[in-house]
Each structure stands twice: as structure tokens, then as C-alpha cells.
Scaffold this active site. Structure first.
Site, PDB file in Angstrom:
ATOM      1  N   ARG A 307       0.800  -1.217   0.000  1.00 58.32           N
ATOM      2  CA  ARG A 307       0.000   0.000   0.000  1.00 58.32           C
ATOM      3  C   ARG A 307       0.840   1.278   0.000  1.00 58.32           C
ATOM      4  NH1 ARG A 307      -4.977  -0.125   2.333  1.00 58.32           N
ATOM      5  NH2 ARG A 307      -4.288  -2.013   3.401  1.00 58.32           N
ATOM      6  N   CYS A 375     -26.001  -2.071  -8.869  1.00 61.93           N
ATOM      7  CA  CYS A 375     -27.298  -2.403  -8.291  1.00 61.93           C
ATOM      8  C   CYS A 375     -27.156  -2.911  -6.864  1.00 61.93           C
ATOM      9  CB  CYS A 375     -27.984  -3.446  -9.157  1.00 61.93           C
ATOM     10  SG  CYS A 375     -28.131  -2.906 -10.846  1.00 61.93           S
TER      11      CYS A 375
HETATM   12  C1  LIG Z   1      -0.601  -7.990   1.665  1.00 64.86           C
HETATM   13  C2  LIG Z   1       0.735  -8.395   2.112  1.00 64.86           C
HETATM   14  C3  LIG Z   1       1.743  -7.439   2.203  1.00 64.86           C
HETATM   15  C4  LIG Z   1       1.534  -5.980   1.920  1.00 64.86           C
HETATM   16  O1  LIG Z   1       0.644  -5.365   2.765  1.00 64.86           O
HETATM   17  P1  LIG Z   1       0.404  -3.773   2.672  1.00 64.86           P
HETATM   18  O2  LIG Z   1      -0.617  -3.512   3.698  1.00 64.86           O
HETATM   19  O3  LIG Z   1      -0.079  -3.493   1.279  1.00 64.86           O
HETATM   20  O4  LIG Z   1       1.727  -3.139   2.926  1.00 64.86           O
HETATM   21  C5  LIG Z   1       2.997  -7.877   2.581  1.00 64.86           C
HETATM   22  N1  LIG Z   1       3.247  -9.184   2.856  1.00 64.86           N
HETATM   23  C6  LIG Z   1       2.290 -10.127   2.775  1.00 64.86           C
HETATM   24  C7  LIG Z   1       2.619 -11.542   3.062  1.00 64.86           C
HETATM   25  C8  LIG Z   1       1.010  -9.764   2.409  1.00 64.86           C
HETATM   26  O5  LIG Z   1       0.063 -10.701   2.330  1.00 64.86           O
END
Ligand SMILES: *Cc1c(COP(=O)(O)O)cnc(C)c1O
Length: 446
Positions: A307, A375
Site C-alpha cells: 500500500r 445495483c
Molecule cells: C498484503 C501483504 C503485504 C503488503 O501489505 P500492505 O498492507 O499493502 O503493505 C505484505 N506481505 C504479505 C505476506 C502480504 O500478504
């Protein structure tokens, strides 16, 4: 669904582009929102709406910020946040690694020649085909998530004459969300092998018995939208106990530790986004201290931000179709997309910031809810916001911080084509993911 009971207050300036939320190159020129030196009115005219706009400078500079802050560690971008060929090229150029969670995500990486040794494969139910592909490609690490997978991978590696580096996904019982973390003994979720029950230690034992697998470390991912390092400290401490146990039982010192991702970003004015440098220094201090206390050498650290890399650099543009005043309550502003391009609000009550993007306005603030065209009455994009009272059909709205988990979670619900993704930089716009057409929607139907 989270209740949002607190009565919202209008912001002091409806036209403001808060730099904590919007892409690093965004601002207003001639009243309209610009990103990467491109006027959003031009983007909407040339590419249509809804449209995902990705600020290339923003995303690349966040990749570099991570690489710098975590120098000496490995930074793996979690591809599930948003993955396409062009983002993989940026990662390759900026020197980051990549986490994939399926054969499809791996295929995107391999399609543009991303170095496979910089790829880590995740997932709680990787198929034989996915594991085989990962072995053939020579991915750097595979994070195993179950006893079945250890047996499956050990067999496949032997069959293909490979010896992959393996990490164990450990459920530490630590779960973090934004400001709080909970550390419980039992871990009621599908991911990982439990530390508390002894399953993780048993996994280490089984992997070490398999000549075709090389156990190099432990992995833990504790949550998402995390703003401080408290939860990581507890998780690291718990992982260190397992490292000691493995050393005592098997005489093996594992050289790597992966603490996952989950760092938060700002979606609305009140959100605080943690400083990457502070997180990096905090994590390195924690791991150093925890290992020193446990009498272990400091392992090589990996982090997996998703993120925070692509979220803030992404903006969604919509065109307003209807403006419906529900007397005494609020105004419902319907746009030309919805839960098919951003399901996060419907899925977990996510909050977003929106502005009138095609012009500025000095009109009074109007309590609004931005909704899609699907919807479902839960088809909400921005639950509570203020938009200028002169808002009208044809105006463009921009929703900020949509770079992560929007396009990647997009669907074709109601047979809406998924929007294009356009990268903007230095006054130029370039399509990096083509928008779907009606032909795309009908393809594959017999
Ligand atoms: C989703 C995930 C991330 C990244 O998470 P963010 O919240 O996007 O930083 C990192 N490692 C694993 C194993 C994940 O499943």
C-alpha cells in the site's frame, strides 16, 4: 461494516489538495487538478472515465525512499496492491524485489524479464502448477504455509532437481491494525503455521529433514494500515524465540527474517502516515535488540510494503452523472464507476477523500455521499464528504489514494469494463493498462 457515526465537519477549504493524501506532483492549475503536470480534464477527454491515474514520480520516489531507508535490508513490493508490467519495470529499475501470491502475478513479473531471484512466492494454497512454475523460473524464495505444502514442494523440488530457499510463514498471534495491535495466544485465521501450538517448530523440523529444501528464515505479516512499530516488536520477539529453539534443537542458525508489510498511508485529513525512515530505524533497532537478547546473530531483514508504495500515487477520476438531494439528510452524488473499481468502502468501510477536480468552486459545502452505478445500495465510494453546492452533472470528481487495492480488486460486476490505468509524468500521460471494452466483456462466452 464500520459505523461512521461522528458527524463530519466541512474542511476549511473545499478546493485544498492535501499533500499528505494526494500524489506528490499534484496541485491545481487554472482551477483544475493536475497530476504529473497533466490536467485531469485532458485525461478524462483522452481516456474517458472512470480512470485510474498513477503518478510515476510519486510511485518511483516511494520505491527509492524505501530502498534508502532500508539500505542493507531487502525491500519486496507486495504485488497484490497493484501489479502490471510497467510497475514491474519500475521495480526492476529502482532495485526492489517483488512478492507474488499466485501463478498469474508471477507471470506478470516474468513477462517483462524481472529477475526471478528477486521474487518471493506467497500463498496459503499454491497449486502444483504454481509451485512448479516458481521452481522452473528459479524464484528467490518460497514462503511455505502448511505441512501439505512442505511435502508437495519438497517432492516437486526433488523431481525438478532444484533446491529452493524456503521461509516458514509463522503465525505469531500478533495482529495489528492502525493504532492498535492485539497479541493473543490462539491465532484463528487461515494463514501460516502457529508459533503457539508448535506447528511452526514442527514445520522447521520437517523442512530441515528434506534435502531438496533449504530453510533460510521465518516470515511474519501482522496486518495492514499500521502506523507504529509496537506490533512488529512483539512479533519479532516471538520469532526470535523460534529462531533460538531451531538453533538449540537442530544446530541451525537461520540467516533471514521477513517482517512483512502493512505500513499505513493517509486516506483522510485526520490520518497520520508513519514516516518510512522512522519505521525502518525502529525495525532495525528491534531486530538487533531482540537477537542480541536471544544470543543470535542479526539476520538479514526483508520488508514487504504494498500500500505505501502505490497507494498515495494513485487517483481515480469519475464523471458526475446525477446529484440527488435527499431532503434533510445529504446529497447523493452518483458517478460512472463504483464498487467494481473500488470495493474497499463496501468491503471494509474504508474512508476516502474526494474533491471537485475539473474546476475549483467557492460555493457552500454540501454534505455528500459519493456512490457508484451498481445495483447495490452498499455501492458507496466515499461515505461522508463535503462537495461544493454548485456540483453538477459533467463535473469531474477525483478520489485520492486509490493506487493500492482498487484496480487489483476491480471486478466486472454489472458488466462494467474495468477502467484503464494511465501513468502521468512530466506533462505526459501514457496508458499502462488498457481499459476494457465491450469485446473484452464478451470474450470467452460461448
Ligand atoms: C498484503 C501483504 C503485504 C503488503 O501489505 P500492505 O498492507 O499493502 O503493505 C505484505 N506481505 C504479505 C505476506 C502480504 O500478504
Amino acid at each position: 461494516m464500520l459505523p461512521h457515526e461522528r458527524p463530519p465537519l466541512p474542511p476549511a477549504d473545499l478546493n485544498r489538495i492535501n499533500p499528505a493524501i494526494w500524489p506528490r506532483t499534484s496541485g491545481r492549475a487554472d482551477g483544475a487538478l493536475t497530476i504529473g503536470g497533466v490536467d485531469v480534464r485532458d485525461l478524462a477527454r483522452d481516456h474517458g472515465t472512470p480512470l485510474f491515474v498513477l503518478d510515476e514520480h510519486d510511485v518511483r520516489s516511494r520505491m527509492r525512499d524505501y530502498a534508502t531507508a532500508f539500505a542493507g535490508s531487502d525491500v519486496h513490493y507486495a504485488g497484490k496492491a497493484f501489479l502490471c508490467k510497467e510497475v514491474v519495470r519500475w521495480l526492476a529499475e529502482e532495485g526492489l524485489g517483488l512478492d507474488v501470491a499466485s501463478g498469474g502475478e508471477l507471470a506478470v513479473a516474468l513477462s517483462v524479464g524481472f529477475p526471478p531471484e528477486r521474487v518471493t512466492m506467497h500463498g496459503n494454497n499454491k497449486s502444483v502448477a504454481e509451485l512448479t512454475r516458481a521452481l522452473e523460473a528459479g524464484v528467490g524464495h518460497i514462503v511455505v504455509d502448511s505441512f501439505e505444502e512442505i511435502a508437495r514442494l519438497g517432492f516437486l523440488a526433488d523431481k525438478h532437481g532444484k533446491r529452493p530457499k524456503v521461509m516458514i510463514r509463522v503465525t505469531t498471534g500478533v495482529e495489528a491494525h492502525t493504532h492498535e495491535f492485539i497479541a493473543t495466544a490462539h491465532d484463528d485465521q487461515k494463514f501460516g503455521l502457529s508459533l503457539g501450538s508448535g506447528a511452526a517448530a514442527e514445520a522447521a523440523h520437517r523442512i530441515l529433514e528434506m534435502p531438496s529444501l533449504e530453510l533460510v528464515g521465518l516470515h511474519s505479516h501482522i496486518g495492514s494500515q499500521i502506523v507504529d512499530t509496537a506490533g512488529f516488536e512483539v512479533a519479532a520477539r516471538r520469532l526470535a524465540t523460534l529462531l533460538v529453539q531451531i538453533k538449540d534443537q537442530h544446530g541451525v542458525v537461520l540467516p533471514e527474517l521477513d517482517l512483512g508489510g502493512g505500513y499505513g498511508i493517509a486516506y483522510v485529513d485526520d490520518d497520520e502516515a508513519p514516516d518510512i525512515k522512522r519505521i525502518a530505524d525502529g525495525l532495525s533497532e528491534i531486530v538487533t535488540k531482540v537477537c542480541a537478547d536471544a544470543g543470535l546473530p542479526v539476520p538479514r531483514l526483508t520488508v514487504e510494503p504494498g500500500r505505501t508504495i502505490v497507494g498515495p500515487g494513485g487517483v481515480t477520476l469519475y464523471e458526475v452523472g446525477t446529484v440527488k438531494d435527499v431532503e434533510g439528510l445529504r446529497t447523493y452524488v452518483s458517478v460512472d464507476g463504483g464498487m467494481s473499481d473500488n470495493v474497499r468502502t463496501a468491503l471494509y468501510g474504508a474512508e476516502y477523500t474526494t474533491v471537485l477536480a475539473s474546476r475549483d468552486s467557492q460555493a457552500e459545502p454540501m454534505l455528500s455521499r459519493v456512490v457508484g452505478k451498481h445495483c447495490e445500495s452498499g455501492d458507496i465510494i466515499v461515505r461522508d464528504c463535503f462537495l461544493p453546492a454548485d456540483l453538477a452533472p459533467g463535473d469531474l470528481l477525483a478520489v485520492g489514494a486509490t493506487g493500492a487495492y482498487c484496480r487489483s480488486l476491480a471486478s466486472n460486476y454489472n458488466y462494467l469494463p474495468r477502467p484503464a490505468v494511465v501513468a502521468v509524468r512530466d506533462g505526459q500521460a501514457r496508458v499502462i493498462v488498457r481499459g476494457e471494452t465491450e469485446d473484452d466483456l464478451l470474450r470467452g462466452q460461448l
